[in-house]
Write a protein that holds these residues in place. Structure first.
Motif, PDB file in Angstrom:
ATOM      1  N   LEU A  12      -0.148   6.915   8.744  1.00 44.77           N
ATOM      2  CA  LEU A  12      -1.188   7.147   7.739  1.00 44.77           C
ATOM      3  C   LEU A  12      -1.249   6.016   6.723  1.00 44.77           C
ATOM      4  CD1 LEU A  12      -0.971  11.004   7.181  1.00 44.77           C
ATOM      5  CD2 LEU A  12      -2.422   9.705   8.747  1.00 44.77           C
ATOM      6  N   SER A  13      -0.112   5.417   6.411  1.00 45.07           N
ATOM      7  CA  SER A  13      -0.110   4.266   5.503  1.00 45.07           C
ATOM      8  C   SER A  13      -0.844   3.086   6.139  1.00 45.07           C
ATOM      9  CB  SER A  13       1.320   3.873   5.138  1.00 45.07           C
ATOM     10  OG  SER A  13       1.920   4.886   4.368  1.00 45.07           O
ATOM     11  N   LEU A  14      -0.624   2.877   7.441  1.00 43.71           N
ATOM     12  CA  LEU A  14      -1.333   1.819   8.153  1.00 43.71           C
ATOM     13  C   LEU A  14      -2.832   2.106   8.179  1.00 43.71           C
ATOM     14  CD1 LEU A  14      -1.381  -0.760   9.868  1.00 43.71           C
ATOM     15  CD2 LEU A  14      -0.876   0.674  11.876  1.00 43.71           C
ATOM     16  N   ALA A  15      -3.195   3.349   8.448  1.00 41.06           N
ATOM     17  CA  ALA A  15      -4.612   3.723   8.451  1.00 41.06           C
ATOM     18  C   ALA A  15      -5.228   3.496   7.075  1.00 41.06           C
ATOM     19  CB  ALA A  15      -4.774   5.187   8.866  1.00 41.06           C
ATOM     20  N   ALA A  16      -4.507   3.867   6.026  1.00 42.37           N
ATOM     21  CA  ALA A  16      -5.005   3.687   4.658  1.00 42.37           C
ATOM     22  C   ALA A  16      -5.187   2.207   4.342  1.00 42.37           C
ATOM     23  CB  ALA A  16      -4.050   4.340   3.666  1.00 42.37           C
ATOM     24  N   LYS A  17      -4.233   1.389   4.783  1.00 46.07           N
ATOM     25  CA  LYS A  17      -4.327  -0.060   4.549  1.00 46.07           C
ATOM     26  C   LYS A  17      -5.543  -0.635   5.272  1.00 46.07           C
ATOM     27  CE  LYS A  17      -1.726  -4.328   5.128  1.00 46.07           C
ATOM     28  NZ  LYS A  17      -0.503  -4.951   5.635  1.00 46.07           N
ATOM     29  N   LYS A  18      -5.711  -0.259   6.539  1.00 50.63           N
ATOM     30  CA  LYS A  18      -6.831  -0.778   7.325  1.00 50.63           C
ATOM     31  C   LYS A  18      -8.185  -0.343   6.748  1.00 50.63           C
ATOM     32  CE  LYS A  18      -4.646  -1.444  11.808  1.00 50.63           C
ATOM     33  NZ  LYS A  18      -5.094  -2.811  12.040  1.00 50.63           N
ATOM     34  N   GLU A  19      -8.206   0.827   6.106  1.00 48.97           N
ATOM     35  CA  GLU A  19      -9.441   1.356   5.539  1.00 48.97           C
ATOM     36  C   GLU A  19      -9.596   1.036   4.049  1.00 48.97           C
ATOM     37  OE1 GLU A  19     -12.014   2.857   7.201  1.00 48.97           O
ATOM     38  OE2 GLU A  19     -10.890   2.178   8.955  1.00 48.97           O
ATOM     39  N   ASN A  20      -8.708   0.203   3.526  1.00 53.85           N
ATOM     40  CA  ASN A  20      -8.755  -0.213   2.119  1.00 53.85           C
ATOM     41  C   ASN A  20      -8.754   0.973   1.146  1.00 53.85           C
ATOM     42  OD1 ASN A  20      -8.889  -3.059   2.696  1.00 53.85           O
ATOM     43  ND2 ASN A  20     -10.996  -2.698   3.350  1.00 53.85           N
ATOM     44  N   VAL A  21      -7.923   1.960   1.446  1.00 53.53           N
ATOM     45  CA  VAL A  21      -7.788   3.113   0.559  1.00 53.53           C
ATOM     46  C   VAL A  21      -6.960   2.698  -0.646  1.00 53.53           C
ATOM     47  CG1 VAL A  21      -6.790   5.441   0.377  1.00 53.53           C
ATOM     48  CG2 VAL A  21      -8.005   4.756   2.458  1.00 53.53           C
ATOM     49  N   GLU A  22      -7.360   3.159  -1.808  1.00 54.64           N
ATOM     50  CA  GLU A  22      -6.688   2.789  -3.047  1.00 54.64           C
ATOM     51  C   GLU A  22      -5.203   3.155  -3.024  1.00 54.64           C
ATOM     52  OE1 GLU A  22      -9.403   4.603  -2.785  1.00 54.64           O
ATOM     53  OE2 GLU A  22     -10.988   3.626  -3.918  1.00 54.64           O
ATOM     54  N   MET A  37       0.848  -1.183   0.000  1.00 55.82           N
ATOM     55  CA  MET A  37       0.000   0.000   0.000  1.00 55.82           C
ATOM     56  C   MET A  37       0.885   1.234   0.000  1.00 55.82           C
ATOM     57  SD  MET A  37      -2.895   1.765   0.719  1.00 55.82           S
ATOM     58  CE  MET A  37      -2.478   3.403   0.274  1.00 55.82           C
ATOM     59  N   THR A  38       0.740   2.048  -0.993  1.00 61.00           N
ATOM     60  CA  THR A  38       1.501   3.285  -1.061  1.00 61.00           C
ATOM     61  C   THR A  38       0.546   4.461  -0.973  1.00 61.00           C
ATOM     62  OG1 THR A  38       3.158   2.230  -2.472  1.00 61.00           O
ATOM     63  CG2 THR A  38       3.143   4.623  -2.400  1.00 61.00           C
ATOM     64  N   LEU A  39       0.761   5.282   0.034  1.00 58.94           N
ATOM     65  CA  LEU A  39       0.017   6.515   0.203  1.00 58.94           C
ATOM     66  C   LEU A  39       0.981   7.647  -0.116  1.00 58.94           C
ATOM     67  CD1 LEU A  39      -2.679   7.767   1.251  1.00 58.94           C
ATOM     68  CD2 LEU A  39      -1.581   7.914   3.489  1.00 58.94           C
ATOM     69  N   VAL A  40       0.577   8.573  -0.954  1.00 59.19           N
ATOM     70  CA  VAL A  40       1.417   9.696  -1.322  1.00 59.19           C
ATOM     71  C   VAL A  40       1.039  10.863  -0.420  1.00 59.19           C
ATOM     72  CG1 VAL A  40       2.080  11.283  -3.161  1.00 59.19           C
ATOM     73  CG2 VAL A  40       1.546   8.888  -3.711  1.00 59.19           C
ATOM     74  N   ILE A  41       2.029  11.321   0.362  1.00 56.21           N
ATOM     75  CA  ILE A  41       1.785  12.428   1.276  1.00 56.21           C
ATOM     76  C   ILE A  41       2.643  13.608   0.875  1.00 56.21           C
ATOM     77  CG2 ILE A  41       1.847  13.244   3.661  1.00 56.21           C
ATOM     78  CD1 ILE A  41       1.510  10.384   4.575  1.00 56.21           C
ATOM     79  N   ASP A  42       1.992  14.730   0.671  1.00 55.99           N
ATOM     80  CA  ASP A  42       2.683  15.979   0.388  1.00 55.99           C
ATOM     81  C   ASP A  42       2.846  16.703   1.716  1.00 55.99           C
ATOM     82  OD1 ASP A  42       3.750  18.242  -0.799  1.00 55.99           O
ATOM     83  OD2 ASP A  42       1.786  19.071  -1.303  1.00 55.99           O
ATOM     84  N   PHE A  43       4.059  16.680   2.283  1.00 57.25           N
ATOM     85  CA  PHE A  43       4.345  17.338   3.554  1.00 57.25           C
ATOM     86  C   PHE A  43       4.719  18.799   3.305  1.00 57.25           C
ATOM     87  CE2 PHE A  43       5.279  12.949   4.856  1.00 57.25           C
ATOM     88  CZ  PHE A  43       4.685  12.904   6.103  1.00 57.25           C
ATOM     89  N   LEU A  44       4.129  19.694   4.082  1.00 56.68           N
ATOM     90  CA  LEU A  44       4.527  21.095   4.064  1.00 56.68           C
ATOM     91  C   LEU A  44       4.621  21.542   5.515  1.00 56.68           C
ATOM     92  CD1 LEU A  44       5.136  23.795   2.710  1.00 56.68           C
ATOM     93  CD2 LEU A  44       2.674  24.208   2.609  1.00 56.68           C
ATOM     94  N   ASP A  45       5.833  21.887   5.956  1.00 60.14           N
ATOM     95  CA  ASP A  45       6.048  22.305   7.332  1.00 60.14           C
ATOM     96  C   ASP A  45       6.360  23.794   7.355  1.00 60.14           C
ATOM     97  OD1 ASP A  45       6.665  22.662   9.981  1.00 60.14           O
ATOM     98  OD2 ASP A  45       8.433  21.371   9.965  1.00 60.14           O
ATOM     99  N   GLU A  46       5.329  24.603   7.576  1.00 60.72           N
ATOM    100  CA  GLU A  46       5.507  26.054   7.636  1.00 60.72           C
ATOM    101  C   GLU A  46       6.261  26.482   8.890  1.00 60.72           C
ATOM    102  OE1 GLU A  46       1.742  28.034   7.136  1.00 60.72           O
ATOM    103  OE2 GLU A  46       1.422  27.153   5.143  1.00 60.72           O
ATOM    104  N   THR A  47       6.372  25.591   9.867  1.00 62.00           N
ATOM    105  CA  THR A  47       7.044  25.910  11.128  1.00 62.00           C
ATOM    106  C   THR A  47       8.516  25.493  11.119  1.00 62.00           C
ATOM    107  OG1 THR A  47       6.554  23.786  12.211  1.00 62.00           O
ATOM    108  CG2 THR A  47       4.877  25.531  12.374  1.00 62.00           C
ATOM    109  N   ASN A  48       8.903  24.692  10.153  1.00 59.87           N
ATOM    110  CA  ASN A  48      10.271  24.156  10.076  1.00 59.87           C
ATOM    111  C   ASN A  48      10.680  23.468  11.375  1.00 59.87           C
ATOM    112  OD1 ASN A  48      10.860  25.052   7.389  1.00 59.87           O
ATOM    113  ND2 ASN A  48      11.034  27.112   8.230  1.00 59.87           N
ATOM    114  N   SER A  49       9.741  22.725  11.976  1.00 61.86           N
ATOM    115  CA  SER A  49      10.046  22.093  13.263  1.00 61.86           C
ATOM    116  C   SER A  49       9.782  20.589  13.300  1.00 61.86           C
ATOM    117  CB  SER A  49       9.232  22.769  14.376  1.00 61.86           C
ATOM    118  OG  SER A  49       7.847  22.592  14.153  1.00 61.86           O
ATOM    119  N   ILE A  50       9.265  20.023  12.210  1.00 61.75           N
ATOM    120  CA  ILE A  50       8.976  18.589  12.174  1.00 61.75           C
ATOM    121  C   ILE A  50      10.162  17.884  11.515  1.00 61.75           C
ATOM    122  CG2 ILE A  50       7.367  16.809  11.400  1.00 61.75           C
ATOM    123  CD1 ILE A  50       6.219  18.815  13.463  1.00 61.75           C
ATOM    124  N   SER A  51      10.777  16.976  12.261  1.00 61.77           N
ATOM    125  CA  SER A  51      11.973  16.291  11.765  1.00 61.77           C
ATOM    126  C   SER A  51      11.627  15.254  10.697  1.00 61.77           C
ATOM    127  CB  SER A  51      12.698  15.597  12.923  1.00 61.77           C
ATOM    128  OG  SER A  51      11.941  14.477  13.368  1.00 61.77           O
TER     129      SER A  51
END
Length: 156
Positions: free
Chosen positions: A26-36, A1-15
């Motif tokens: 989120l990939s696990l959540a997508a898999k459990k919910e059968n997201v395409e 399962m591949t989920l494409v996430i576009d990360f944008l950190d306006e705070t520059n604080s998320i490692s």
């Protein structure tokens, strides 16, 4: 399962490590919910001032909140559904206040990563149509959140 996430950190604080953990959640959540496969979501990290602006503009609530989701699949009755054979499913946007996540982690006595993960999964489930307006709906949604967080070791 591949989920494409576009990360944008306006705070520059998320490692990068925190981003990888959120991707795993989120990939696990997508898999459990059968997201395409190859479905897309945007995850935006902002400060309290920015999320307050968004909350005021779109929800008419003039205060900072922890997370806001904008599902792109919600339709009004007069909208037309566009279906393309090779178009990815675009779920929507999740906007998280980093200062609010830090504040709540301290308030609840768990790690910042646990709170950040909770907010990301919470927002993601909203994109999929889950809500917590009734006790029954809240039990379902919060149960799914806890299961996903616990499975990846982010306990309260």
């Amino acid at each position: 399962m591949t989920l494409v996430i576009d990360f944008l950190d306006e705070t520059n604080s998320i490692s990068e490590s925190e981003q990888r953990q959120i991707l795993s959640l989120l990939s696990l959540a997508a898999k459990k919910e059968n997201v395409e496969n190859e479905s897309e979501v945007s995850l935006i990290f902002v400060n309290n001032e920015r999320i307050q602006e968004i909350n005021k503009e779109y929800r008419k609530k003039d205060y900072p909140t922890d997370v806001i989701s904008f599902a792109l699949e919600e339709q009004t009755p007069d909208e037309i559904t566009i279906i393309g054979g090779d178009m990815p499913r675009i779920l929507g946007d999740i906007i998280i206040s980093v200062p609010k996540a830090k504040e709540q982690a301290e308030e609840y006595g768990h790690s910042f990563m646990r709170e950040l993960g909770f907010l990301a999964v919470h927002g993601f489930l909203h994109l999929l149509g889950y809500d917590h307006e009734t006790d029954a709906d809240e039990k379902i949604m919060f149960g799914k959140q806890e299961e996903i967080l616990n499975e990846l070791g982010l306990f309260r």
